[in-house]
Design a protein around this motif. Structure first.
Motif, short mmCIF file in Angstrom:
data_model
loop_
_atom_site.label_atom_id
_atom_site.label_comp_id
_atom_site.label_asym_id
_atom_site.label_seq_id
_atom_site.Cartn_x
_atom_site.Cartn_y
_atom_site.Cartn_z
N MET A 1 -84.35 40.18 -83.29
CA MET A 1 -83.22 39.46 -83.87
C MET A 1 -83.70 38.16 -84.49
O MET A 1 -84.39 37.37 -83.86
CB MET A 1 -82.17 39.16 -82.81
CG MET A 1 -80.85 38.68 -83.39
SD MET A 1 -80.67 36.92 -83.46
CE MET A 1 -80.02 36.57 -81.86
N LEU A 2 -83.35 37.98 -85.75
CA LEU A 2 -83.64 36.73 -86.45
C LEU A 2 -82.37 35.88 -86.51
O LEU A 2 -81.28 36.42 -86.69
CB LEU A 2 -84.09 37.01 -87.88
CG LEU A 2 -85.45 37.66 -88.06
CD1 LEU A 2 -85.69 37.98 -89.53
CD2 LEU A 2 -86.54 36.75 -87.54
N HIS A 3 -82.54 34.58 -86.34
CA HIS A 3 -81.42 33.66 -86.52
C HIS A 3 -81.97 32.29 -86.86
O HIS A 3 -83.15 32.01 -86.70
CB HIS A 3 -80.53 33.60 -85.27
CG HIS A 3 -81.20 32.98 -84.07
ND1 HIS A 3 -81.29 31.63 -83.88
CD2 HIS A 3 -81.81 33.55 -83.01
CE1 HIS A 3 -81.93 31.39 -82.75
NE2 HIS A 3 -82.27 32.54 -82.20
N GLN A 4 -81.09 31.44 -87.35
CA GLN A 4 -81.48 30.08 -87.68
C GLN A 4 -81.72 29.28 -86.40
O GLN A 4 -81.11 29.57 -85.37
CB GLN A 4 -80.36 29.39 -88.46
CG GLN A 4 -80.06 30.02 -89.78
CD GLN A 4 -79.04 29.20 -90.53
OE1 GLN A 4 -79.18 27.99 -90.65
NE2 GLN A 4 -78.02 29.86 -91.04
N PRO A 5 -82.56 28.25 -86.47
CA PRO A 5 -82.68 27.35 -85.32
C PRO A 5 -81.32 26.71 -85.03
O PRO A 5 -80.53 26.48 -85.94
CB PRO A 5 -83.69 26.30 -85.78
CG PRO A 5 -84.43 26.93 -86.91
CD PRO A 5 -83.47 27.89 -87.56
N LYS A 6 -81.07 26.47 -83.79
CA LYS A 6 -79.78 25.92 -83.39
C LYS A 6 -79.90 24.43 -83.07
O LYS A 6 -80.91 23.97 -82.56
CB LYS A 6 -79.27 26.65 -82.16
CG LYS A 6 -79.12 28.15 -82.40
CD LYS A 6 -78.00 28.70 -81.60
CE LYS A 6 -77.78 30.17 -81.72
NZ LYS A 6 -77.94 30.81 -82.96
N VAL A 7 -78.85 23.70 -83.40
CA VAL A 7 -78.76 22.29 -83.06
C VAL A 7 -78.04 22.21 -81.71
O VAL A 7 -76.98 22.80 -81.54
CB VAL A 7 -77.97 21.50 -84.12
CG1 VAL A 7 -77.81 20.05 -83.73
CG2 VAL A 7 -78.63 21.62 -85.48
N PRO A 8 -78.63 21.51 -80.73
CA PRO A 8 -77.96 21.41 -79.44
C PRO A 8 -76.61 20.69 -79.57
O PRO A 8 -76.37 19.97 -80.54
CB PRO A 8 -78.93 20.62 -78.57
CG PRO A 8 -79.92 20.02 -79.49
CD PRO A 8 -79.87 20.76 -80.78
N SER A 9 -75.78 20.88 -78.59
CA SER A 9 -74.45 20.25 -78.64
C SER A 9 -74.59 18.74 -78.81
O SER A 9 -75.52 18.12 -78.31
CB SER A 9 -73.67 20.56 -77.37
OG SER A 9 -74.34 20.02 -76.25
N THR A 10 -73.66 18.18 -79.54
CA THR A 10 -73.76 16.76 -79.88
C THR A 10 -73.24 15.86 -78.77
O THR A 10 -73.74 14.76 -78.59
CB THR A 10 -72.98 16.47 -81.18
OG1 THR A 10 -71.63 16.90 -81.01
CG2 THR A 10 -73.62 17.17 -82.34
N VAL B 1 -85.98 37.47 -79.77
CA VAL B 1 -84.98 36.69 -80.49
C VAL B 1 -85.62 35.44 -81.10
O VAL B 1 -86.39 34.75 -80.44
CB VAL B 1 -83.85 36.26 -79.53
CG1 VAL B 1 -82.85 35.35 -80.22
CG2 VAL B 1 -83.14 37.48 -78.97
N GLY B 2 -85.27 35.15 -82.35
CA GLY B 2 -85.67 33.90 -82.99
C GLY B 2 -87.17 33.74 -83.09
O GLY B 2 -87.86 34.51 -83.75
#
Length: 139
Positions: free
Chosen positions: A41-50, A17-18
């Protein structure tokens, strides 16, 4: 991995993944394998919860995430042969790929079975070390 002089074999087992998918694609062409039931599986980098972060921290994290995305896209473009625009479009949502899909997409090259010739062709760790001059001879 492209800075290493040795051939780089990559094998995807389970789910890549990623960034793991990116690493799988970065092996030497013809040396990128997946086991028969693996998934890529490809996906965009994720921003952690704010949470309760300050706006400045969010801005810093957002810029870092965009930089990571740009680097991920550049590497995948080099390793798969796809343009950045296509990769960016494909990564808007998670892109799950079977082994055959990953081969067609340019993430992997071959399906590897336990008794595959490809496995037999890979040198043992000791042979790699010896070929690289890392094994000390007994005095």
């Amino acid at each position: 991995m492209k800075y290493i002089g040795n051939e780089i074999y990559t094998v995807g087992t389970g789910v890549a993944v990623g960034q793991a998918c990116m690493l799988l694609s970065a092996g030497n062409k013809g040396k990128r394998f997946m086991t028969p039931h693996a998934t890529a599986m490809l996906h965009q980098p994720k921003v952690p919860s704010t949470g309760e972060r300050q706006a400045t921290e969010l801005n810093i994290k957002w810029r870092e995430t965009l930089a990571q995305k740009k680097e991920l896209l550049n590497i995948l473009s080099q390793t798969t042969g796809h343009g950045i625009a296509k990769l960016e479009k494909d990564m808007q949502r998670p892109l799950y790929m079977t082994v055959q899909d990953a081969i067609e997409y340019g993430i992997a090259d071959k399906i590897v079975e336990r008794d595959s010739k490809a496995i037999a062709d890979v040198m043992s760790a000791g042979a790699w070390d010896s070929a690289a001059g890392l094994v000390q001879k007994a005095i």
